[in-house]
Enzyme design. Structure first.
Site, short mmCIF file in Angstrom:
data_model
loop_
_atom_site.label_atom_id
_atom_site.label_comp_id
_atom_site.label_asym_id
_atom_site.label_seq_id
_atom_site.Cartn_x
_atom_site.Cartn_y
_atom_site.Cartn_z
N ASP A 247 0.85 -1.18 0.00
CA ASP A 247 0.00 0.00 0.00
C ASP A 247 0.89 1.23 0.00
O ASP A 247 1.95 1.24 0.64
CB ASP A 247 -0.93 0.03 1.22
CG ASP A 247 -2.11 0.97 1.01
OD1 ASP A 247 -3.20 0.49 0.66
OD2 ASP A 247 -1.93 2.20 1.17
N ASP A 283 -7.36 -2.68 -6.02
CA ASP A 283 -8.62 -2.14 -5.51
C ASP A 283 -8.35 -0.67 -5.22
O ASP A 283 -7.92 -0.30 -4.14
CB ASP A 283 -9.04 -2.90 -4.26
CG ASP A 283 -10.39 -2.45 -3.72
OD1 ASP A 283 -11.05 -1.62 -4.40
OD2 ASP A 283 -10.79 -2.90 -2.65
N CYS A 336 -15.09 0.44 -5.59
CA CYS A 336 -16.39 0.39 -4.93
C CYS A 336 -17.23 1.56 -5.44
O CYS A 336 -17.90 2.25 -4.68
CB CYS A 336 -16.28 0.38 -3.42
SG CYS A 336 -15.29 1.70 -2.71
#
Length: 382
Positions: A247, A283, A336
């Site tokens: 990340d 993602d 999302c």
């Protein structure tokens, strides 16, 4: 606290949010200043505030103003509560209704609770379902669990949770996802959660992860790992893979080692992952438009400039992740979001910039299917 006192507290918190304070900060500020409030009061207040933000514009129309007071009057009218019994002005109750507030005639047609600037993009992305999905976004989102196949089976997980007073229902045709139907707040202290039998994860990302190609011995990279939910889901599905998590903000992965240990998995954390990998999962940061039931203030805080920044970041991440995919490997792009600009358009633009990748599949989930809005595009490198 009485129900009326809770509504008075919600008015205060909502006014802070409408003035620009993030919802979580406003709730935390109220909680620290209100030591007399019990856990039930704090939970009830949170439900009032988040419910009002999900239906912000329609409740404002019912209450006569886009203020904390207007939203709570609108809430009381929509819930068919006794307004004079709540707005008494006594002790900790809200002030009595004014003549104008009491005489307000609600409009025949209520707003759709979408930001005006975003409505055209929302409609273009969802077509005939746009209005129905917008209505679904005004409801509270269900809580879903992912059964960890490295620890148990769906039936055993249901039984273990039930033994601790937590009722669940498996998703139709996807039994490894369990929807919580009672005692949700007991999960964190349950043995089933503590022993890694289940993890919190929404239905749609579970379904997306289940579509990714896995096999023993593969090298898998969760490139935007955050808390590591995708890495854990993939590792639980297929033993014998090497899983790496990365990340850009490593602190987001602080809890991942403990979560992996609880789940019976080994996940390496890498600041600078080196390919080739057989599967790279991205993602990416996004508008979160598919999760606005859970973070309703984000719906009203997002603006066009922020969306443009997110689009540039998403393209940058795709371009950084693509070279890490080995020949014959796969690149999974996830958001999302429900917006075409963040989903299909990003993949079209990626193909225009990058050669050597072919489309395998694309899929969009909406709240009408039970979980959050979620998008998956799977690409294969030649």
């Amino acid at each position: 606290m009485t129900p009326a006192a809770r509504i008075a507290a919600a008015i205060t918190v909502l006014d802070q949010i409408l003035s620009g304070s993030p919802a979580e900060q406003a709730l935390l500020r109220w909680s620290r200043a209100s030591r007399f409030a019990g856990s039930g009061d704090r939970m009830a207040l949170r439900d009032l505030v988040f419910g009002a933000l999900r239906r912000r514009d329609s409740l404002a129309a019912l209450g006569g103003s886009l203020t904390g007071r207007g939203l709570m009057i609108g809430h009381a009218r929509q819930a068919e509560l006794d307004l004079p019994a709540i707005f008494t002005g006594a002790r900790h109750d809200p002030a009595p209704l004014t003549e104008a507030e009491a005489a307000l005639t609600p409009p025949e047609t209520l707003p759709d609770d979408l930001p005006d600037w975003l409505r055209p993009a929302w409609t273009a992305a969802l077509g005939p379902q746009a209005a129905e999905v917008a209505r679904a976004m005004t409801d509270r989102a269900p809580l879903w669990l992912r059964v960890n196949p490295a620890r148990t089976t769906p039936d055993a997980a249901v039984a273990a949770l039930a033994a601790e007073g937590i009722d669940t229902v498996p998703a139709p045709d996807f039994p490894q996802a369990l929807r919580m139907t009672s005692n949700e707040r007991a999960l964190a202290r349950s043995a089933a959660y503590r022993d890694g039998l289940v993890e919190l994860q929404d239905l749609s990302p579970q379904q997306a992860c289940a579509l990714l190609p896995l096999a023993p011995g593969l090298r898998v990279l969760d490139y935007c790992a955050g808390g590591g939910g995708k890495a854990l889901a993939l590792g639980g599905r297929q033993p014998g893979m090497t899983i790496t998590a990365h990340d850009a903000l490593p602190d987001r992965m602080a809890d991942l080692p403990a979560r992996a240990e609880r789940a019976g998995l080994r996940i390496a954390l890498e600041a600078r992952p080196r390919g080739p990998f057989d599967l790279v999962v991205t993602d990416v940061p996004c508008s979160g438009s598919g999760t606005w039931r859970r973070t309703p203030d984000a719906k009203w805080r997002l603006d066009a400039a922020q969306l443009d920044e997110l689009l540039a970041l998403q393209a940058h991440i795709l371009d950084r992740a693509a070279p890490l995919v080995g020949p014959g490997g796969h690149l999974a792009y996830m958001t999302c979001s429900l917006l075409t600009a963040e989903n299909e358009d990003q993949i079209r633009a990626f193909h225009a910039r990058q050669s050597g990748f072919v489309a395998v599949m694309q899929r969009l989930w909406t709240p009408l299917q039970g979980g959050d809005g979620f998008f998956l595009a799977l690409l294969r490198r030649d």
